[in-house]
Scaffold this motif. Structure first.
Motif, PDB file in Angstrom:
ATOM      1  N   ASP A  23      49.214  42.117  20.185  1.00 10.97           N
ATOM      2  CA  ASP A  23      49.497  40.695  20.364  1.00 10.97           C
ATOM      3  C   ASP A  23      49.355  39.934  19.053  1.00 10.97           C
ATOM      4  O   ASP A  23      50.301  39.303  18.569  1.00 10.97           O
ATOM      5  N   LEU A  24      48.171  39.981  18.455  1.00 13.01           N
ATOM      6  CA  LEU A  24      47.937  39.237  17.225  1.00 13.01           C
ATOM      7  C   LEU A  24      48.766  39.784  16.070  1.00 13.01           C
ATOM      8  O   LEU A  24      49.280  39.025  15.243  1.00 13.01           O
ATOM      9  N   LEU A  25      48.928  41.094  16.010  1.00 10.94           N
ATOM     10  CA  LEU A  25      49.676  41.691  14.913  1.00 10.94           C
ATOM     11  C   LEU A  25      51.144  41.302  14.978  1.00 10.94           C
ATOM     12  O   LEU A  25      51.774  41.022  13.946  1.00 10.94           O
ATOM     13  N   ALA A  26      51.701  41.258  16.184  1.00 10.36           N
ATOM     14  CA  ALA A  26      53.122  40.952  16.328  1.00 10.36           C
ATOM     15  C   ALA A  26      53.449  39.521  15.923  1.00 10.36           C
ATOM     16  O   ALA A  26      54.456  39.267  15.263  1.00 10.36           O
ATOM     17  N   THR A  27      52.599  38.583  16.303  1.00  9.63           N
ATOM     18  CA  THR A  27      52.922  37.176  16.033  1.00  9.63           C
ATOM     19  C   THR A  27      52.455  36.695  14.666  1.00  9.63           C
ATOM     20  O   THR A  27      53.120  35.897  14.014  1.00  9.63           O
ATOM     21  N   LEU A  28      51.292  37.191  14.195  1.00  7.81           N
ATOM     22  CA  LEU A  28      50.769  36.729  12.912  1.00  7.81           C
ATOM     23  C   LEU A  28      51.134  37.649  11.754  1.00  7.81           C
ATOM     24  O   LEU A  28      51.135  37.214  10.600  1.00  7.81           O
ATOM     25  N   GLY A  29      51.435  38.904  12.052  1.00  9.45           N
ATOM     26  CA  GLY A  29      51.738  39.866  11.002  1.00  9.45           C
ATOM     27  C   GLY A  29      52.814  39.409  10.030  1.00  9.45           C
ATOM     28  O   GLY A  29      52.612  39.434   8.799  1.00  9.45           O
TER      29      GLY A  29
END
Length: 277
Positions: free
Chosen positions: A29-35
């Motif tokens: 979740d975090l990696l997909a949107t903030l990455g």
């Protein structure tokens, strides 16, 4: 085994960012949107024990956020000995604040995204209580909870984004269906059930936090109260700041990734500091 995903920085390295997911979620979740927004940082996105592709490691005892904090730091001491900015969403706020309290020397700062930090009224959903029972729990999970969760997965995803629309393809991109495994579902319920008592005991210590904390939340978050959690810890922490996003629910990193990146940039910068307010 503890699973994590890492992305190397592109161009000048601004530092290291470690991201920890909340309940009913995983590293994706975090990696997909903030990455994509943090391409100049070394990124490490962890699966908490029992979630994503991480093993539970210590059975039901691992539900304690303090144990999870210790395990994550044991791993990070090996793979990321440098200082880092810690980003935590939702339920991970409990363990992230424990890391900030116990290991302030390792952090450049802490960014909480709708983070759970304080005890809340009303307790937890009834099905979490049943799911953690020794004998009835596994039967209930397989025969009732998982079939219902599978049917309501898309509706549940929409509810955490409300009042905004859910990010297109969120369930697939964030690998949310990993929750629909009996062991993962039970671990999730155990974590939620253990967190209230943990933050009740921990909350009085927040005035001792030595690292800057930026608490970002949506004004329409119906999952984790902005007032009880984010606004309160921002007042308690000597170097605390509260950021309230209008018209935003429980997914501030999807609604306003640029605000989250700005907070990370501020904490990662040399001699970064925050004025208390």
């Amino acid at each position: 085994r503890l699973h994590y995903r890492e992305r190397a920085p592109v161009g000048d390295n601004r530092g290291t960012v470690v991201m920890v997911h909340g309940a009913s979620s995983n590293h994706a979740d975090l990696l997909a949107t903030l990455g994509p927004e943090l391409s100049r940082y070394r990124l490490i996105a962890l699966d908490r024990p029992g979630h994503g592709w991480s093993e539970r490691l210590d059975g039901s005892a691992m539900a304690d956020p303090g144990r999870q904090a210790a395990v994550l730091m044991q791993a990070l001491d090996k793979i990321a000995p440098e200082g880092f900015v810690l980003v935590a969403h939702s339920l991970a706020g409990a363990l992230a604040t424990r890391i900030a309290l116990d290991r302030p020397d390792r952090l450049r700062g802490l960014v909480l995204l709708g983070g759970v930090t304080h005890p809340w009224p009303g307790g937890i959903a009834w099905y979490h209580h049943i799911a953690v029972l020794p004998v009835i729990g596994p039967l209930f999970t397989r025969l009732v909870a998982l079939p219902v969760a599978n049917i309501q997965l898309d509706a549940g995803a929409k509810s955490v984004f409300a009042p905004r629309e859910a990010t297109p393809g969120y369930v697939e991109t964030a690998e949310i269906r990993l929750l629909l495994r009996p062991a993962t579902f039970r671990a999730n319920s155990e974590d939620i059930a253990a967190t209230h008592a943990f933050v009740t005991a921990q909350a009085p210590r927040y005035g001792d936090l030595k690292v800057p904390v930026i608490a970002i939340t949506g004004d329409s978050d119906s999952v984790v109260s902005p007032t009880i959690h984010s606004a309160t810890i921002a007042r308690q922490v000597p170097q605390g700041r509260f950021v309230l996003l209008p018209g935003t629910g429980h997914m501030p990193h999807h609604a306003a990734p640029e605000i989250v990146v700005q907070a990370i940039d501020e904490l990662a910068a040399p001699r970064s500091g925050l004025a208390s307010r």
